[in-house]
Design an enzyme around this catalytic site. Sequence first.
Site, PDB file in Angstrom:
ATOM      1  N   SER A  21       0.845  -1.198   0.000  1.00 34.04           N
ATOM      2  CA  SER A  21       0.000   0.000   0.000  1.00 34.04           C
ATOM      3  C   SER A  21       0.878   1.243   0.000  1.00 34.04           C
ATOM      4  O   SER A  21       1.574   1.538   0.973  1.00 34.04           O
ATOM      5  CB  SER A  21      -0.910   0.001   1.231  1.00 34.04           C
ATOM      6  OG  SER A  21      -1.535   1.268   1.310  1.00 34.04           O
ATOM      7  N   MET A  35     -11.783  -5.612   5.300  1.00 34.34           N
ATOM      8  CA  MET A  35     -11.007  -4.645   6.082  1.00 34.34           C
ATOM      9  C   MET A  35     -10.711  -5.241   7.459  1.00 34.34           C
ATOM     10  O   MET A  35     -11.638  -5.625   8.178  1.00 34.34           O
ATOM     11  CB  MET A  35     -11.778  -3.332   6.265  1.00 34.34           C
ATOM     12  CG  MET A  35     -11.864  -2.435   5.041  1.00 34.34           C
ATOM     13  SD  MET A  35     -10.295  -2.037   4.227  1.00 34.34           S
ATOM     14  CE  MET A  35      -9.363  -1.268   5.564  1.00 34.34           C
ATOM     15  N   HIS A  74      -1.201  -1.233  -4.238  1.00 32.82           N
ATOM     16  CA  HIS A  74      -2.490  -0.844  -3.655  1.00 32.82           C
ATOM     17  C   HIS A  74      -2.498   0.670  -3.419  1.00 32.82           C
ATOM     18  O   HIS A  74      -1.574   1.221  -2.833  1.00 32.82           O
ATOM     19  CB  HIS A  74      -2.664  -1.596  -2.333  1.00 32.82           C
ATOM     20  CG  HIS A  74      -3.970  -1.411  -1.647  1.00 32.82           C
ATOM     21  ND1 HIS A  74      -5.095  -2.151  -1.965  1.00 32.82           N
ATOM     22  CD2 HIS A  74      -4.341  -0.581  -0.636  1.00 32.82           C
ATOM     23  CE1 HIS A  74      -6.095  -1.783  -1.179  1.00 32.82           C
ATOM     24  NE2 HIS A  74      -5.668  -0.832  -0.368  1.00 32.82           N
ATOM     25  N   ASP A  96      -6.886  -6.266   4.191  1.00 29.56           N
ATOM     26  CA  ASP A  96      -6.268  -4.942   4.231  1.00 29.56           C
ATOM     27  C   ASP A  96      -6.355  -4.349   5.627  1.00 29.56           C
ATOM     28  O   ASP A  96      -7.457  -4.114   6.136  1.00 29.56           O
ATOM     29  CB  ASP A  96      -6.996  -4.042   3.217  1.00 29.56           C
ATOM     30  CG  ASP A  96      -6.405  -2.645   3.101  1.00 29.56           C
ATOM     31  OD1 ASP A  96      -5.371  -2.364   3.731  1.00 29.56           O
ATOM     32  OD2 ASP A  96      -6.999  -1.835   2.362  1.00 29.56           O
ATOM     33  N   MET A 150      -9.004   8.352  -0.239  1.00 34.64           N
ATOM     34  CA  MET A 150      -9.875   8.744   0.882  1.00 34.64           C
ATOM     35  C   MET A 150     -10.374  10.168   0.680  1.00 34.64           C
ATOM     36  O   MET A 150      -9.631  11.018   0.179  1.00 34.64           O
ATOM     37  CB  MET A 150      -9.093   8.676   2.195  1.00 34.64           C
ATOM     38  CG  MET A 150      -8.444   7.317   2.448  1.00 34.64           C
ATOM     39  SD  MET A 150      -7.681   7.253   4.074  1.00 34.64           S
ATOM     40  CE  MET A 150      -6.789   5.685   3.965  1.00 34.64           C
TER      41      MET A 150
END
Length: 229
Positions: free
Chosen positions: A8, A137, A33, A175, A37
């Site tokens: 990420s 998540m 990744h 994740d 947001m």
Amino acid sequence: MSVRIAPSILSADFTALGAAIAAAERGGADLIHVDVMDGHFVPNITMGPPFVAAAKRAAHVPLDVHLMITNPDRFIEDFVKAGASMISVHVEVLPHLHRTIAFIKEQGAKAGAVLNPSTPVDALDEIAPDLDYVLVMSVDPGFGGQRFIPRSEAKLRAVRALLDRTGSRAAIEIDGGIDHENVGRVTAAGAEIIVAGSAIFHAPDVERATRELRAAARAGVAASPSPAR
Ligand code: DX5
Ligand code: ZN
């Protein structure tokens, strides 16, 4: 079952984005990744399509774009144009999830649905056969560097069971809070795509951290439930 490692980029040094991606790729990253947001669905603001386009110029592997935004429908085309190969959207913000998943696929990207830690697995009951992947998540979304929520292991097993029951061929992605110590447990529980931010980009040697995460992930695969496919 094969395992894919998706570092990420949120935890990388943005002043050296190309070097960070190159180091992760040398270590065997299968995907990059990208956490988008909006400061509305989650309490943080990160990157948009121009950042994805920059990452696309640097990356040789596909970009896996995770949309933590209130109105993903409005931006899907822009992210595909910027270079996203995979786009995941949160079930919590989409009353018309079926339409959104179909739209992502029409744009030529792989489509994923994301479940927050408090969202029950059966939210996927009707949509599972249409999905290319499910993202579980294992932290509340919004920030890198949070602690893995232990219940997520049981949730991975429940998602695996739901996919088998509904005849879905979707892959399972995990994740949040993944590190070298817990990654074997999540692959043993059925995770196939492993997102890791701080465990990779905050390590002194990104290439080595990626390689070692992959090795630890693969060690868990032997114990994993075999998907019915
Ligand atoms: C959290 C993001 C994650 C985050 C992972 O909202 O979706 O992708 O970057 O970072 P770590 O691995 O540090 O938890
Ligand atoms: Zn993410």
